[in-house]
Design a protein around this motif. Sequence first.
Motif, PDB file in Angstrom:
ATOM      1  N   ASN A  52       0.746  -1.180  -0.005  1.00  0.00           N
ATOM      2  CA  ASN A  52       0.015   0.120  -0.020  1.00  0.00           C
ATOM      3  C   ASN A  52       0.920   1.134   0.017  1.00  0.00           C
ATOM      4  OD1 ASN A  52      -3.050  -0.476   2.038  1.00  0.00           O
ATOM      5  ND2 ASN A  52      -2.466  -1.476   0.034  1.00  0.00           N
ATOM      6  N   ASP A  53       1.448   1.329  -1.197  1.00  0.00           N
ATOM      7  CA  ASP A  53       2.558   2.513  -0.954  1.00  0.00           C
ATOM      8  C   ASP A  53       3.079   2.815  -2.621  1.00  0.00           C
ATOM      9  OD1 ASP A  53       5.065   3.932  -1.515  1.00  0.00           O
ATOM     10  OD2 ASP A  53       5.329   3.761   0.882  1.00  0.00           O
ATOM     11  N   THR A 197     -10.052  -0.218   0.687  1.00  0.00           N
ATOM     12  CA  THR A 197      -8.419   0.095   1.016  1.00  0.00           C
ATOM     13  C   THR A 197      -7.909   1.284   0.154  1.00  0.00           C
ATOM     14  OG1 THR A 197      -7.676  -1.554  -0.374  1.00  0.00           O
ATOM     15  CG2 THR A 197      -7.920  -2.239   2.105  1.00  0.00           C
ATOM     16  N   PHE A 199      -6.457   1.166  -2.739  1.00  0.00           N
ATOM     17  CA  PHE A 199      -4.956   0.901  -3.302  1.00  0.00           C
ATOM     18  C   PHE A 199      -5.151  -0.048  -4.348  1.00  0.00           C
ATOM     19  CE2 PHE A 199      -3.481   2.813   0.633  1.00  0.00           C
ATOM     20  CZ  PHE A 199      -2.423   3.505  -0.046  1.00  0.00           C
ATOM     21  N   LYS A 205      -4.585  -6.073  -1.910  1.00  0.00           N
ATOM     22  CA  LYS A 205      -4.056  -7.132  -1.226  1.00  0.00           C
ATOM     23  C   LYS A 205      -5.262  -8.150  -0.614  1.00  0.00           C
ATOM     24  CE  LYS A 205      -0.709  -6.463   1.682  1.00  0.00           C
ATOM     25  NZ  LYS A 205       0.048  -6.958   1.164  1.00  0.00           N
ATOM     26  N   TRP A 206      -6.578  -7.766  -1.024  1.00  0.00           N
ATOM     27  CA  TRP A 206      -7.323  -8.836  -0.389  1.00  0.00           C
ATOM     28  C   TRP A 206      -7.918  -9.762  -1.533  1.00  0.00           C
ATOM     29  CZ3 TRP A 206      -8.755  -8.065   4.419  1.00  0.00           C
ATOM     30  CH2 TRP A 206      -8.353  -6.624   5.133  1.00  0.00           C
ATOM     31  N   TRP A 320      -9.107   9.386  -1.365  1.00  0.00           N
ATOM     32  CA  TRP A 320      -8.386   8.300  -1.438  1.00  0.00           C
ATOM     33  C   TRP A 320      -8.969   6.987  -0.588  1.00  0.00           C
ATOM     34  CZ3 TRP A 320      -7.412  12.604   1.389  1.00  0.00           C
ATOM     35  CH2 TRP A 320      -7.540  12.432   2.810  1.00  0.00           C
TER      36      TRP A 320
ATOM     37  N   GLY B 155      -2.109   7.222   3.898  1.00  0.00           N
ATOM     38  CA  GLY B 155      -1.180   6.225   3.581  1.00  0.00           C
ATOM     39  C   GLY B 155      -1.599   4.930   3.804  1.00  0.00           C
ATOM     40  N   ALA B 156      -1.150   3.771   3.869  1.00  0.00           N
ATOM     41  CA  ALA B 156      -1.531   2.406   3.759  1.00  0.00           C
ATOM     42  C   ALA B 156      -2.684   2.310   4.908  1.00  0.00           C
ATOM     43  CB  ALA B 156      -0.183   1.615   4.357  1.00  0.00           C
ATOM     44  N   SER B 157      -3.555   1.459   4.031  1.00  0.00           N
ATOM     45  CA  SER B 157      -4.719   1.135   5.179  1.00  0.00           C
ATOM     46  C   SER B 157      -4.932  -0.355   5.226  1.00  0.00           C
ATOM     47  CB  SER B 157      -5.779   1.945   4.608  1.00  0.00           C
ATOM     48  OG  SER B 157      -6.525   1.163   3.338  1.00  0.00           O
ATOM     49  N   TYR B 158      -4.484  -1.247   4.508  1.00  0.00           N
ATOM     50  CA  TYR B 158      -4.633  -2.485   4.462  1.00  0.00           C
ATOM     51  C   TYR B 158      -4.502  -3.182   5.887  1.00  0.00           C
ATOM     52  CZ  TYR B 158      -3.741  -7.669   3.999  1.00  0.00           C
ATOM     53  OH  TYR B 158      -3.899  -9.105   4.121  1.00  0.00           O
TER      54      TYR B 158
END
Lengths: 523, 174
Positions: A52-53, A197, A199, A205-206, A320, B155-158
């Motif tokens: 996630n970046d 999420t 991203f 990622k899921w 976002w 930023g990241a949320s997972y």
Amino acid sequence: MAAPFDLNDDGVVVIIGTGAGGGVLANELAQKGVSVVALEAGGRYLPDDYVNDEWESFGQLAWVDPRTTSGDWRVAKDFSGLPAWIVKAVGGTTTHWAGASLRFQDHEWKAKTTYGDVQGANLLDWPIDAAEMAPWYDKAEEKLGVTRTGDRPGLPGNNNYLVFEKGAKALGYKEVHTGRMAIMSSDDGERIKCQQTGFCFQGCKWGAKWSAAYTDIPAGEATGNLEVRENAHVARILHNEEGKVTGVEYFDKDGNLQMQKARIVCVAGNSFESPRLLLNSASSMFPDGLANSSGQVGRNYMRHMTGSVYATFDKPVRMWRGTTMAGIIQDEAKHDPSRGFVGGYELETLSLGIPFMAAFLDPGAWGREFTSALDAYENMAGMWIVGEDMPQETNRVTLNHDVKDQWGLPVANVHFDDHPNDIAMRNHAYKQGIAVYEAVGATRVFPTPPYPSTHNLGTNRMSENPRDGVVNRWGQTHDIANLFISDGSQFTTGAAENPTLTIVALAIRQADHIAREMSAGNI
Amino acid sequence: MTNSNSPRGLTRRQLLSRSAAAGAGFVVGVGFVAAPNAAWAKEMVALKPETFATLVQMARDIYPHDRIADENYVIAVKGYDTTEAAPAIEAGIASLDAAARGQGFASYIDTGWERDRVDILRGMEDSAFFQQIRGGLVTGLYNQKAVWPIFGYEGASYEQGGYIDRGFNDINWL
Ligand SMILES: Cc1cc2nc3c(=O)[nH]c(=O)nc-3n(C[C@H](O)[C@H](O)[C@H](O)COP(=O)(O)OP(=O)(O)OC[C@H]3O[C@@H](n4cnc5c(N)ncnc54)[C@H](O)[C@@H]3O)c2cc1C
Ligand code: SF4
């Protein structure tokens, strides 16, 4: 369970690239019992590996081997070494893609007939039509689990969508919804439902979003008929004296040159690498490159007419959060020349994080005009414009012999000039996009220029007549019966819609054709 | 850190007042640059301390965010303090100072108003040096996780389960 095939096994189908086209074709053939070796230049990354970046993910997945650019498009100035934002990994660009999955409109299969002669455009009708493609679209939507098709519900709207919808309705737009997305909207499917999420562009990622990397490819491997060799960069396609292809040469993960024999070769490296490979495979028999008797290999490069509109408001939006692209206005997708251009465009919600926004909002800009926009990032909403661009013979991928990649092979040069129709359409779309946000009280709007191309089409186009294009109605090259093109480079014209559903539908259809022709002993 | 004389014979006090005028807030010593409140400090490897201080000011003038601390601009440009990169940076900053003198200022960092410094930068916008610094900042500054919260970016949320239960559709002013 991978099926290791021998390098000398000349009964296999070799597929080059494992993205939307190649990944689906590989699985579909494997399901039919055909032996397949899929060669993929990139490595294998699965949901656990995704990050996630934005920049870190780009570094992990994006194709950054050298390419060069020319032409008047702004990408050539802003991102001269990066004409496209695409992926080099098992699953190809379906790891990065947002999931918008739209069928072509019926008339878009017949652009030349519908639009007539457009000066400077090399328009052509597809040799296939909506009726022919309908059953394949059904299968593709089923495979991808597209929302708002079958009995799958739409996704819920996120903050970015709610702003967009309110503005769209205020303008009187009617076809406004959270899109047809290859993202699970309920827990009834094989994949987990979207966890919002945000991203989607970095690999889900899921696994809620469809990607060939964790659906078709493992499903194909499970049959025992598909072997995927990753970190295998194909350098050349080989042929015999009869002009049939016989195999491919590739650099393996250790940099050693290997030769894999093949009964059939299918090229699916996306619209820069596929023509580059045909051109780099030139021989004394085919001095202009393979399958290039028409001279059309590499030509008619299309990237969709794109651009974005961002807007800031006096209160927070937090765009976002949630799905990156689940929101669409389709009212402008029609062909209505009274707007001053042929073809149409879609408006789709889009969000970028701060790192990408800084790079893409207004490339090259600096000073307070720019930084005050970023200071209002939390209050920003965004949309992407995607419309039909005109095929032009001079927009093309050629070999740049002055620049070599890490394998010593000439790289692709990508030349693109906007067609006046593209410019007229973009200006119209900017105006409408701005109006959408102004209707909700935008305090400032940003008509943002195109990013490096995410949609790359047309460089090995499909044509009825071998004179006009590279492949026939099955994606089979006009010149070489056992050489196929299986990715977006087959597109005769681009239509207004995001291309991947069509690439997948064509790949399912092509698999059917290849398996049938193989068992009939025709190839 | 020396607080007596800098290489060019300026006293620390003079340096302080100069940089205060420019809003940079730097203390420059021999081979050393530090914030007056010690929020950050950097030992110089190859660049002159004044050069580095000017570079940091230039970075802020290119991408001015009043809520981002100097420290983050320092992080964004400290990669230029190497033996390989230094000569080009020294030359670039020298031309920047020359342009400032051409406008009647003592140096770039001595140019008090941002609008005057921006004018100077506009004049060299197409130079390779300017483009190198600007281009580097796009990732050097905005890809620092530490600055993201200043923009509200989360930023990241997972790891937190996405936003499905954390406000993906919480907008309340429409
Ligand atoms: C950020 C982003 C968002 C997107 N969103 C959408 C969307 O919402 N909807 C939509 O329809 N489309 C979307 N797209 C576009 C979509 O991803 C592409 O249209 C699609 O993946 C193209 O399929 P392809 O098979 O032509 O190529 P790809 O999927 O790019 O696959 C090509 C593969 O071939 C490999 N390859 C290339 N050359 C060689 C070689 N010489 N040897 C071995 N392997 C090779 C590459 O490494 C790559 O893995 C998006 C793209 C991006 C980047
Ligand atoms: S928003 Fe949904 S589809 Fe996108 S990455 Fe997150 S879970 Fe996957």
